[in-house]
Structures are given as structure tokens and as C-alpha cells.
Motif scaffolding. Sequence first.
Motif, PDB file in Angstrom:
ATOM      1  N   GLU A 146      -1.038 -15.131   5.658  1.00 41.77           N
ATOM      2  CA  GLU A 146      -2.307 -14.951   5.795  1.00 41.77           C
ATOM      3  C   GLU A 146      -1.866 -13.171   6.556  1.00 41.77           C
ATOM      4  O   GLU A 146      -1.700 -14.035   7.799  1.00 41.77           O
ATOM      5  N   ASP A 147      -3.020 -12.932   5.986  1.00 36.22           N
ATOM      6  CA  ASP A 147      -2.651 -11.041   6.517  1.00 36.22           C
ATOM      7  C   ASP A 147      -3.496 -10.932   7.614  1.00 36.22           C
ATOM      8  O   ASP A 147      -4.414 -11.965   8.322  1.00 36.22           O
ATOM      9  N   VAL A 148      -3.775  -9.770   8.463  1.00 36.34           N
ATOM     10  CA  VAL A 148      -4.427  -9.365   9.314  1.00 36.34           C
ATOM     11  C   VAL A 148      -6.105  -9.151   8.814  1.00 36.34           C
ATOM     12  O   VAL A 148      -6.425  -9.109   9.876  1.00 36.34           O
ATOM     13  N   PHE A 149      -6.462  -8.844   7.892  1.00 37.51           N
ATOM     14  CA  PHE A 149      -7.521  -9.063   7.319  1.00 37.51           C
ATOM     15  C   PHE A 149      -7.727 -10.235   6.653  1.00 37.51           C
ATOM     16  O   PHE A 149      -8.841 -10.604   6.244  1.00 37.51           O
ATOM     17  N   ASP A 167      -0.282   1.801  10.147  1.00 33.02           N
ATOM     18  CA  ASP A 167       0.794   1.398   9.144  1.00 33.02           C
ATOM     19  C   ASP A 167       1.792   1.379  10.058  1.00 33.02           C
ATOM     20  O   ASP A 167       2.115   1.867  10.933  1.00 33.02           O
ATOM     21  N   GLY A 168       2.758   0.146   9.687  1.00 32.57           N
ATOM     22  CA  GLY A 168       4.290   0.340  11.080  1.00 32.57           C
ATOM     23  C   GLY A 168       4.237  -1.203  11.788  1.00 32.57           C
ATOM     24  O   GLY A 168       4.731  -1.666  12.185  1.00 32.57           O
ATOM     25  N   GLN A 169       2.581  -1.478  12.107  1.00 30.30           N
ATOM     26  CA  GLN A 169       2.865  -2.994  12.553  1.00 30.30           C
ATOM     27  C   GLN A 169       2.542  -3.834  12.012  1.00 30.30           C
ATOM     28  O   GLN A 169       2.649  -3.900  10.347  1.00 30.30           O
ATOM     29  N   PRO A 170       3.400  -5.315  12.159  1.00 27.24           N
ATOM     30  CA  PRO A 170       2.678  -6.158  11.422  1.00 27.24           C
ATOM     31  C   PRO A 170       2.273  -6.731  10.779  1.00 27.24           C
ATOM     32  O   PRO A 170       1.267  -6.557  11.016  1.00 27.24           O
ATOM     33  N   LEU A 171       1.966  -6.605   9.302  1.00 27.59           N
ATOM     34  CA  LEU A 171       0.392  -7.348   8.679  1.00 27.59           C
ATOM     35  C   LEU A 171       0.513  -8.381   8.049  1.00 27.59           C
ATOM     36  O   LEU A 171      -0.251  -8.682   7.891  1.00 27.59           O
ATOM     37  N   ALA A 173      13.022 -15.148   3.095  1.00 26.50           N
ATOM     38  CA  ALA A 173      13.347 -15.070   4.377  1.00 26.50           C
ATOM     39  C   ALA A 173      12.069 -13.879   4.667  1.00 26.50           C
ATOM     40  O   ALA A 173      11.672 -13.899   5.971  1.00 26.50           O
ATOM     41  N   ASN A 174      11.630 -13.187   4.065  1.00 27.42           N
ATOM     42  CA  ASN A 174      11.095 -11.581   4.506  1.00 27.42           C
ATOM     43  C   ASN A 174       9.989 -10.809   3.552  1.00 27.42           C
ATOM     44  O   ASN A 174      10.604 -10.663   3.056  1.00 27.42           O
ATOM     45  N   ASN A 207       7.436  -7.009   2.497  1.00 25.77           N
ATOM     46  CA  ASN A 207       7.931  -6.917   3.573  1.00 25.77           C
ATOM     47  C   ASN A 207       6.649  -7.899   5.058  1.00 25.77           C
ATOM     48  O   ASN A 207       5.525  -7.393   3.873  1.00 25.77           O
ATOM     49  N   SER A 208       7.116  -8.506   6.161  1.00 26.04           N
ATOM     50  CA  SER A 208       5.726  -8.390   6.615  1.00 26.04           C
ATOM     51  C   SER A 208       4.887  -7.548   7.264  1.00 26.04           C
ATOM     52  O   SER A 208       3.777  -7.895   7.832  1.00 26.04           O
ATOM     53  N   TYR A 209       5.516  -6.656   6.833  1.00 24.65           N
ATOM     54  CA  TYR A 209       4.469  -5.394   7.278  1.00 24.65           C
ATOM     55  C   TYR A 209       4.398  -4.390   6.010  1.00 24.65           C
ATOM     56  O   TYR A 209       3.487  -3.566   6.378  1.00 24.65           O
ATOM     57  N   GLY A 210       3.761  -5.604   4.840  1.00 22.77           N
ATOM     58  CA  GLY A 210       3.361  -4.834   3.698  1.00 22.77           C
ATOM     59  C   GLY A 210       4.920  -3.739   3.427  1.00 22.77           C
ATOM     60  O   GLY A 210       3.859  -2.848   2.400  1.00 22.77           O
ATOM     61  N   GLN A 211       5.712  -3.412   3.616  1.00 18.67           N
ATOM     62  CA  GLN A 211       6.694  -2.499   3.199  1.00 18.67           C
ATOM     63  C   GLN A 211       7.147  -3.003   1.988  1.00 18.67           C
ATOM     64  O   GLN A 211       7.919  -4.614   2.181  1.00 18.67           O
ATOM     65  N   LYS A 212       7.995  -1.996   1.750  1.00 17.95           N
ATOM     66  CA  LYS A 212       9.152  -2.107   0.669  1.00 17.95           C
ATOM     67  C   LYS A 212       8.752  -3.066  -0.802  1.00 17.95           C
ATOM     68  O   LYS A 212       9.854  -4.231  -0.493  1.00 17.95           O
TER      69      LYS A 212
END
Length: 407
Positions: A194-197, A144-148, A206-207, A172-177
Amino acid sequence: MKTIYHFNEAQPIIVSSHSGGLINDQRQVIGTCDLGQHLTTSALAQDKQKQLYFVTAQGLLAFSAAYFVKLHYFSNLQLNTPIKWGKVKKHHGTGSYSTKHQFLYKLPLEHACQIVGQGEDIFHHTWLRTITGNWLKKSDLWLDGQPLITQKHDLKQKETIIVNPQGTIAVNSYGQKPQLIEARRRLPVKAIMEDVFGNEYLQVAANLFIPSTDCLLHSLPEHLPLQHPYQLTTENINQMFWQVQNGCEAASLLMGLHYHHHLVNCDYQEFINTMPLAADYNPYHGFGGSPYENVKGRFEAIFPPALLAWGRNYTALRDLNGADTIELIAALKRGNPVLTYVTTNFTPPDPDNYPWGKTYKNNHAVLLDGFSEDLFHVSDPIDGHYWLNKAVFMQAYAVRKWAIEIE
């Protein structure tokens, strides 16, 4: 075989795997070990494929087949404040180990765990300590906190509509907000991501990213009435994430099997390895080549007769050859997803002639798992979960009308 680590003193180990075979430097089997047998190792060796082995007086033993009795393989623990969440991002899953490097169990893709700290092994590679006291390889986890959302695909879609009546959650790109976007909202698509999974997203600002499973793809109407969807909750296996170019039929079949809780401990790679191959490369007899590469003159696919024979080893399958829209929906109402043969991106069929007859070069298979008044929902091994117009689906499906209900 190259020795890469010498212990200061000989270390006792215990064989923990039934596959505890002993080999020599030429990788020839020279003996076996019993489960629970005690041995002593003086060093660790590595082969050309980077596989590790214990060096013992009896021979070389795979590093995964035993664990240390006294030595703490992991050390230098540094605690996190606060505790972090992580998820497995390696498509094969990752192993969970004790401090003495005893393999405990395998964690599947996207398994969530709490991380209390990190340390290192004897080679100074970084490992993570879980709240249960086990160790996981850091490179196999997303924290959590890494780019997703990181991977970008070729843009095939310029616009989308939110189909889910409850709307969709954009992140957003971190899976947050997270923020809610209401149903039937029409949005521009800047990129397919595509996410890391291996899960698919559409970039709409934009984000800002929305999951494709809540969206309408391929062909958008001028006006879309509110839909009342019926949907089976299937997984999505991304064949490209697994680096399998030609595995859409196998992925679709396994997604259906998993939905009914068959082969739940079998991953996509293991399932691909059981797929029957056609000695004559005829896809009606088995898979017509290699799932991993394209070879001129071959057709890398498996067609219904061979797939039905293979799949019936694991569950009941119903051949819906010739099924129309009503029959496909009836199967879904029975609670069964349907493997359907279509075309890639639902494009017009591209026919070609082979020794077994006419075949479509843009052959593709998806798992049909939902419907509404105007739409079908699919789990696509290339493009993820999404909705599309029934007319668009049927145009690609009706070329052959091949469908298999997975019970």
C-alpha cells in the motif's frame, strides 16, 4: 487548559469562522463572536486533546476560528532549488493557510502542489510554502523523492496476470523508474503493498510494484484470452487507511456517489458520521453497531433496506435485489456502478444465526465498476481496485444477490 505560548505584546486577531464560540477553562460556552470581529490575544492555550486556543479578555477562542492581523505566524523561509512536487497524504486532507494563519481552503487526499520552500511556525514546527504563497503542514504531505510504497499486507495472492490490454506501469518503492509490463503477463506476487495514499500495489520483484487495478486476483485460470474491458473510472476509498474496520458499505456507496459527482466535498469520515445507526442493532434497520470496533453479539453492517433509505438522501438508487450477471452488466452499461454484497476475499460464506435471521460473518461490500468477457472489476474498500473471474465473483455474490445501482 494550559497556556503554552505568551506573546511579547498583545496581538490583534480577526474572527474568520462562524463557529467562533468563546469558552472558559472548563470548556463551557460563555459567549459568541461575529464573523470579522476584532479581538486581542495575549497567549495561546492547549487542552488535553492538544487543541489550540487564543487567550482573550472575553474568553478562549479556537485557534482555527481566527487569524493574526500583524504577526507573521510562519517565518524563516528557506527556498528549494529546484521546486519540488508534493501530494497530500493525510486522509482527511489538509488546510492551506496564509502567512498570518488565516485558513484559506482544504486540500483533499492526493492533491498535488508545487513546493518552493519550507519554514516554521512560532512553535518551530516545519511547514511548506507552495508556489501560490500558501503554507501546508509538512507532516501532511508526501514529497517527490520520499518512499511512496511502504505498507505491507498479509499475502493472500501468490500469482497474478496483467489484465489491462495496454499492459501496466511498474515502479520502484519511490514511484520512480517506470517500466511497461505487457498484457497477459503472469507474474509471481511477493507481497501486497500500500502506498502513502492508501492505494494498493502488488510486489512482483525485489523493488518492483504494479497497481492492483490492472491485475487479476483471487483465482487465476490456466490461460486467459485477451480481454476487452469496459470500465467506469471510480475512485477507491480504503477503509483501513481511515481506520474504519466495518465501513465497507459506506465506502462503496460514497465511491459510487463521487463517481456521479454527488457529495464531492464530503470525505469518508464525514459520510460515516451521517450513517443511520440501528437502536436495536439490526442491520436491516440501520448500522448494527460501531464502524470502528467489533462487539460480541452485534453485527457491524448495514443491509440494503436501511442503506437504500440513507443513500436516497443524495441520489437515485435502484434496488437490484436478485440481479443476475446480465442485469449487473446492464447497469454498468448504463454508466452506473453497482454496490454489491459479497464475502471478504470472496471466500465461501460463513453463516451464523442472529435474532433477525441467518447472516454471514464474512459479510463484505464492494463497488462493481467494470467487466470484460470473463472478468469483473471491483473497487474493494479493503483490497483496492482489481479484476477477478466472474465465476469467483458470482459465487460470493449469489449467496444473497443483493445489489444496488447508483445513478
